[in-house]
Write a protein that holds these residues in place. Structure first.
Motif, PDB file in Angstrom:
ATOM      1  N   ILE A  44       0.502  -1.268  -0.179  1.00 27.89           N
ATOM      2  CA  ILE A  44      -0.219  -0.089   0.179  1.00 27.89           C
ATOM      3  C   ILE A  44       0.939   1.120   0.100  1.00 27.89           C
ATOM      4  O   ILE A  44       1.674   1.431   0.710  1.00 27.89           O
ATOM      5  CB  ILE A  44      -1.008   0.232   1.277  1.00 27.89           C
ATOM      6  N   ARG A  45       0.854   1.902  -0.664  1.00 24.15           N
ATOM      7  CA  ARG A  45       1.300   3.198  -0.608  1.00 24.15           C
ATOM      8  C   ARG A  45       0.640   4.451  -1.508  1.00 24.15           C
ATOM      9  O   ARG A  45      -0.545   4.530  -2.587  1.00 24.15           O
ATOM     10  CB  ARG A  45       2.775   3.774  -2.147  1.00 24.15           C
ATOM     11  N   ASP A  46       0.629   5.964  -0.478  1.00 25.91           N
ATOM     12  CA  ASP A  46      -0.354   7.057  -0.473  1.00 25.91           C
ATOM     13  C   ASP A  46      -1.742   6.652  -0.731  1.00 25.91           C
ATOM     14  O   ASP A  46      -2.518   6.992  -1.202  1.00 25.91           O
ATOM     15  CB  ASP A  46       0.259   7.316  -1.457  1.00 25.91           C
ATOM     16  N   ASP A 374      -8.460   1.792  -4.743  1.00 21.13           N
ATOM     17  CA  ASP A 374      -7.960   2.185  -2.982  1.00 21.13           C
ATOM     18  C   ASP A 374      -7.752   0.683  -2.172  1.00 21.13           C
ATOM     19  O   ASP A 374      -7.988  -0.192  -2.258  1.00 21.13           O
ATOM     20  CB  ASP A 374      -8.958   2.989  -2.599  1.00 21.13           C
ATOM     21  N   ALA A 375      -6.346   1.164  -1.275  1.00 22.34           N
ATOM     22  CA  ALA A 375      -6.541   0.710  -0.210  1.00 22.34           C
ATOM     23  C   ALA A 375      -7.599  -0.286   1.294  1.00 22.34           C
ATOM     24  O   ALA A 375      -6.755   0.381   1.997  1.00 22.34           O
ATOM     25  CB  ALA A 375      -4.521   0.771   0.354  1.00 22.34           C
ATOM     26  N   ASP A 376      -8.458  -0.709   0.599  1.00 15.53           N
ATOM     27  CA  ASP A 376      -9.204  -1.474   1.626  1.00 15.53           C
ATOM     28  C   ASP A 376      -8.997  -2.310   1.374  1.00 15.53           C
ATOM     29  O   ASP A 376      -9.498  -3.634   1.055  1.00 15.53           O
ATOM     30  CB  ASP A 376     -10.676  -1.416   1.013  1.00 15.53           C
ATOM     31  N   VAL A 377      -8.348  -2.990   2.689  1.00 15.05           N
ATOM     32  CA  VAL A 377      -7.991  -4.481   2.305  1.00 15.05           C
ATOM     33  C   VAL A 377      -8.327  -5.037   4.423  1.00 15.05           C
ATOM     34  O   VAL A 377      -8.362  -4.387   5.212  1.00 15.05           O
ATOM     35  CB  VAL A 377      -6.100  -3.929   2.745  1.00 15.05           C
ATOM     36  N   VAL A 378      -7.998  -5.820   4.842  1.00 18.98           N
ATOM     37  CA  VAL A 378      -8.543  -6.359   5.646  1.00 18.98           C
ATOM     38  C   VAL A 378      -7.731  -7.998   6.040  1.00 18.98           C
ATOM     39  O   VAL A 378      -7.990  -8.338   5.197  1.00 18.98           O
ATOM     40  CB  VAL A 378     -10.489  -7.677   6.097  1.00 18.98           C
ATOM     41  N   VAL A 379      -7.222  -8.134   7.095  1.00 13.13           N
ATOM     42  CA  VAL A 379      -6.414  -9.345   7.636  1.00 13.13           C
ATOM     43  C   VAL A 379      -6.963 -10.262   8.668  1.00 13.13           C
ATOM     44  O   VAL A 379      -7.633  -9.607   9.932  1.00 13.13           O
ATOM     45  CB  VAL A 379      -5.247  -9.200   8.056  1.00 13.13           C
ATOM     46  N   VAL A 394      -8.245  -3.399   9.777  1.00 13.94           N
ATOM     47  CA  VAL A 394      -8.752  -2.801   9.013  1.00 13.94           C
ATOM     48  C   VAL A 394      -8.402  -1.928   8.274  1.00 13.94           C
ATOM     49  O   VAL A 394      -7.893  -0.906   9.174  1.00 13.94           O
ATOM     50  CB  VAL A 394     -10.183  -2.970   8.776  1.00 13.94           C
ATOM     51  N   PHE A 395      -7.820  -1.940   6.821  1.00 13.75           N
ATOM     52  CA  PHE A 395      -7.485  -0.336   6.378  1.00 13.75           C
ATOM     53  C   PHE A 395      -8.541  -0.237   5.429  1.00 13.75           C
ATOM     54  O   PHE A 395      -9.550  -0.918   4.722  1.00 13.75           O
ATOM     55  CB  PHE A 395      -6.453  -0.600   5.820  1.00 13.75           C
ATOM     56  N   ILE A 396      -8.821   1.353   5.690  1.00  7.06           N
ATOM     57  CA  ILE A 396      -9.688   2.535   4.901  1.00  7.06           C
ATOM     58  C   ILE A 396      -8.423   3.074   3.624  1.00  7.06           C
ATOM     59  O   ILE A 396      -8.163   4.272   4.624  1.00  7.06           O
ATOM     60  CB  ILE A 396     -10.317   2.750   4.933  1.00  7.06           C
TER      61      ILE A 396
END
Length: 424
Positions: A44-46, A374-379, A394-396
């Motif tokens: 993920i960047r910016d 868009d960096a919407d990522v869930v671990v 959780v990344f939004i």
């Protein structure tokens, strides 16, 4: 000196945030748009996804998140909610879901104008892995316009990703609009669509009062023009198989883009829905009919539709009345139940990520793990469909969500018992 201080403070306030690079490493990455990646990396960047793969070069300054033994997915998309427009169902002042309209027609109503970006229901939704939702109005024959919300922390303008994404209506409960029968309800719907088509061709005559009286207000007729032009779809709530067939005929007659929601008996007309390329929003938790319109409801519905070639997005249909506002995070359990009743795991995950994003026109931003999104990522600690699994990160839009929820506070309160508490 005071002037210089003010200038420095102003610069700090408007200066862009430091560019952040995050590498989620070692997990089983499920991009949805492609094959699973064992021991993969999501870079993920910016605020956007820069790279996804098994051999991604990680910059030295990247913040690392170890996902070894865990599962990494896109943020979940719930395609049928009242999140931010209903806070307390029993308190009218917190419900911003409907408009009075005229004779059940409120096509100009834009539900997102009443959203509450400070809703206490947002933190548990985000913490549950939900990063994008569709909010849709309710009530009447034509309820109004729906929008896609990105659950970022910010104001209303920050959250509205795309609007409008659909015109919302219903054809299964004529009594809600004072109609005596389904035939009368369909007659009203056809009349207002025909009036909107006439209005679009004779606007100048309308302004000179040289047209017949129309079944809806000028603003409502204006709002229906993009539906007739095919620029936004008509999302109709219908459960009974015969109602669904009526909706398909309406779409053919007026050349509309149609989306079906509810669809309790959609499996009975799956071949017709597939042939017409009409997406269906439905769930898999309920097998008890809620009305005579849904006598054919069954938990295999989503799987049967998908096997017939229908595009399916999974939404809540547990029947408790709270899955669209208070428990939007439970959509993953709907997907898990869909798997238990015949849907493939791949289709079920897609049905709560990429498919709803595609249906509502935001797949270029959310719903999958692809560079540029868009960096919407869930671990996840384990299988996202398992009840005991928890979202660990959780990344939004590239920012990790760590807000404390009311559920967290309640748990902590009862973990620490008062000194004078005596166990029974």
């Amino acid at each position: 000196m005071r002037r210089l201080t003010k200038l420095v403070l102003l610069f700090i306030a408007v200066a862009p945030a430091h560019a952040q690079t995050i590498a989620i490493t070692g997990g089983r990455v499920l991009p949805v748009s492609g094959a699973p990646i064992e021991r993969g990396t999501v870079l993920i960047r910016d605020g956007r996804i820069a790279a996804v793969g098994a051999d991604v070069a990680i910059p030295a300054d990247a913040q690392r998140v170890d996902a070894t033994g865990k599962i990494v997915t896109p943020g979940l998309v719930n395609a049928a909610t009242a999140l931010t427009v209903v806070d307390i169902g029993a308190v009218a002042s917190t419900r911003n879901l409907s408009a009075r309209g005229r004779d059940g027609i409120a096509a100009a109503f834009t539900v997102w104008d009443g959203l509450n970006p400070a809703s206490v229901l947002l933190p548990p939704a985000r913490a549950g892995g939900i990063t994008t939702v569709v909010i849709a109005p309710r009530g009447g024959l034509i309820s109004g316009q729906a929008a896609v919300l990105h659950l970022v922390e910010g104001d209303a303008a920050d959250m509205v990703m795309k609007s409008p994404v659909a015109m919302v209506g219903q054809i299964g409960t004529p009594q809600q609009i004072g109609a005596q029968s389904r035939g009368e309800l369909m007659l009203k719907l056809r009349e207002v669509l025909d009036d909107a088509r006439t209005y679009s061709r004779r606007k100048a005559d309308f302004e000179r009062a040289q047209t017949r009286q129309f079944a809806a207000s000028r603003l409502d007729l204006e709002a229906l023009i993009p539906v007739l032009d095919g620029r936004i779809p008509l999302l109709l709530d219908a459960d009974r198989a015969s109602d669904i067939e009526s909706a398909l005929k309406l779409a053919r007659d007026f050349n509309l883009k149609l989306i079906l929601t509810g669809g309790a008996e959609a499996w009975q007309v799956a071949d017709k829905l597939a042939a017409a390329r009409v997406p269906v929003l439905t769930g898999a938790m309920n097998n008890i009919p809620e009305s005579f319109s849904s006598l054919g409801t069954r938990q295999e519905n989503a799987g049967l539709l998908r096997r017939a070639g229908v595009t399916v997005a999974i939404i809540g249909n547990a029947g408790g009345g709270d899955e669209d506002a208070f428990n939007v995070r439970n959509v993953r359990f709907e997907a898990g139940n869909a798997v238990a009743y015949g849907m493939s795991r791949e289709d079920a995950l897609r049905a709560i990520t990429l498919t709803p994003a595609e249906i509502f026109g935001v797949a270029d931003r959310v719903g999958s793990l692809q560079p540029g999104r868009d960096a919407d990522v869930v671990v996840w600690s384990g299988d996202p469909f398992e009840f005991a699994t928890q979202p660990e990160h959780v990344f939004i839009r590239g920012r990790e969500v760590r807000a404390v929820t009311r559920q967290d506070m309640l748990e902590q309160r009862y973990k620490t018992l008062p000194p004078n508490y005596r166990r029974p």
